[in-house]
Write a protein that holds these residues in place. Structure first.
Motif, PDB file in Angstrom:
ATOM      1  N   ASP A  57      29.952 -27.213  37.540  1.00 35.04           N
ATOM      2  CA  ASP A  57      28.604 -27.372  38.094  1.00 35.04           C
ATOM      3  C   ASP A  57      28.657 -27.494  39.610  1.00 35.04           C
ATOM      4  O   ASP A  57      27.787 -26.946  40.305  1.00 35.04           O
ATOM      5  N   ARG A  58      29.670 -28.186  40.136  1.00 36.95           N
ATOM      6  CA  ARG A  58      29.824 -28.276  41.596  1.00 36.95           C
ATOM      7  C   ARG A  58      30.021 -26.898  42.215  1.00 36.95           C
ATOM      8  O   ARG A  58      29.434 -26.576  43.254  1.00 36.95           O
ATOM      9  N   VAL A  59      30.849 -26.071  41.576  1.00 30.56           N
ATOM     10  CA  VAL A  59      31.094 -24.713  42.084  1.00 30.56           C
ATOM     11  C   VAL A  59      29.797 -23.914  42.101  1.00 30.56           C
ATOM     12  O   VAL A  59      29.443 -23.287  43.108  1.00 30.56           O
ATOM     13  N   LEU A  60      29.081 -23.951  40.986  1.00 27.92           N
ATOM     14  CA  LEU A  60      27.858 -23.155  40.877  1.00 27.92           C
ATOM     15  C   LEU A  60      26.764 -23.672  41.805  1.00 27.92           C
ATOM     16  O   LEU A  60      26.006 -22.877  42.387  1.00 27.92           O
ATOM     17  N   THR A  61      26.683 -24.967  41.968  1.00 31.19           N
ATOM     18  CA  THR A  61      25.680 -25.545  42.870  1.00 31.19           C
ATOM     19  C   THR A  61      25.947 -25.121  44.308  1.00 31.19           C
ATOM     20  O   THR A  61      25.023 -24.718  45.036  1.00 31.19           O
TER      21      THR A  61
END
Length: 390
Positions: free
Chosen positions: A376-380
């Motif tokens: 989720d951090r990567v996609l955010t």
């Protein structure tokens, strides 16, 4: 006060299985060198997985490629066609075998070696010669094709083998990142008609031994390679019948490999889950696209992410800088072989596809134990950039 977030790495080993138990078994038994039960177990498992008569394990993936060529009699004065869009080890292995690489552009749709371009080069720049095709200008003899299963993507094996056989060439597959992949109808890699399949077990690979490689093929070839890699020793005494190498894998490395293979299905499922998350993300933007996945066979998504097709040549480097500032490990993709200093004078086709493509590729974090939170951090972080720049 909030500290700097920890880095989300690109790809790190997943060592949460029986690795420690098997390493302790090596220590307890004192079989820590190049002979031991885990070497045999690992080789047997790889042979079954690959659909090969035999497999031998060696000290690196580069050595695996080198020894596959050497075992097939390819060396000084010979040429091997390889794609320019690959890690430099592919070319280095050809050079270490004593041969020379002939660099070819990639196919725009699949990013693998452009077989139409290969055929054109063979037809226009070579002539028949014993064991291959003589390059008219250099006098070197083309002996083999070495396609690369880029980032674990499968190949058009039928077309590759057909092209090679038409011109009397061997096929050595650089499957460094493709453990667990298959051809059409789930055909194991070594059963697709190729002459050898070579794997890497480097620390960032789906299955790792910390280092190492393997060659899968017919028994005669593997026996030949195993002999050469064991200092060409004959019998139990110190007799050697030719100049050999000490390229063997240790029992300690093989123990890691055995433990890793026990969880291969879980690893591949995790890689697919991550690939699909990045593909879904890319689908929301006009200028982003998933990495190619050939329509036949089974790819294994060692690295996954997306690539940029838009007109702004500055965006790729700006996106990498943005992700790095968010503690996401996004690095430049492999610099093509024809742009590398050791190979700038190598035989090479024109490279319009590779030259335009390579800076636009974004391999994103894809460890098999990447958490939902880190994904989720990567996609955010990616969304923050592309919502503004797409």
């Amino acid at each position: 006060m909030t500290g700097k977030p920890s880095l989300v790495p690109l790809a790190i080993p997943n060592l949460l299985g029986r690795e420690a138990d098997y390493l302790q078994a090596c220590i307890s038994s004192t079989f820590v060198s190049s002979v031991g039960p885990f070497v045999t177990r690992f080789e047997d498992s790889l042979a079954r997985l690959s659909g090969a008569e035999a497999t031998t394990v060696v000290c690196s993936g580069t050595v695996a490629l080198q020894m596959a060529l050497t075992g097939l009699g390819i060396g000084a004065g010979d040429l091997v066609m390889i794609p320019s869009l690959t890690f430099i080890a592919t070319a280095n292995a050809v050079s270490h075998a004593g041969a020379a690489p002939w660099l070819v552009d990639c196919d725009a749709a699949g990013w693998t070696m452009d077989l139409d371009r290969c055929r054109h080069l063979i037809e226009t720049e070579t002539e028949p010669a014993p064991g291959g095709r003589r390059h008219r200008t250099s006098g070197q003899v083309l002996k083999a094709l070495m396609p690369v299963m880029i980032m674990g993507a499968t190949l058009d094996f039928a077309a590759t083998v057909a092209l090679a056989r038409e011109y009397g060439l061997k096929v050595v597959v650089d499957a460094a990142a493709a453990i667990g992949a298959a051809g059409p109808d789930d055909t194991p890699l070594a059963a697709t008609g190729v002459d050898a399949v070579c794997y890497s077990f480097n620390g960032n690979k789906t299955v790792t031994c910390g280092g190492g490689g393997a060659i899968a093929g017919n028994k005669g070839l593997i026996d030949r390679i195993r002999h050469l890699c064991s200092t060409a020793r004959v019998g139990r005494d110190y007799d050697h019948d030719e100049i050999g190498y000490n390229f063997r894998m240790t029992n300690v490395q093989a123990a890691l490999g055995v433990a890793q293979l026990e969880r291969l299905d879980d690893f591949l499922a995790a890689k697919l889950r991550i690939r699909n998350a990045y593909a879904d993300f890319a689908g929301g933007y006009q200028s982003l696209h998933p990495f190619p996945e050939p329509p036949t066979g089974r790819s294994v998504h060692w690295f996954s992410g997306f690539w940029y097709s838009g007109p702004d040549a500055t965006l790729p480097s700006r996106f990498r800088e943005h992700m790095q500032s968010a503690a996401i490990d996004l690095r430049p993709f492999w610099k093509p072989i024809h742009l590398q200093a050791p190979y700038r004078t190598a035989l090479a086709s024109p490279m319009p596809v590779v030259d335009d493509l390579w800076t636009r590729i974004f391999p994103l974090p894809c460890s098999t134990h990447l958490t939902d939170g880190d994904l989720d951090r990567v996609l955010t972080a990616a969304r923050e950039f592309w919502n503004v720049h797409d």
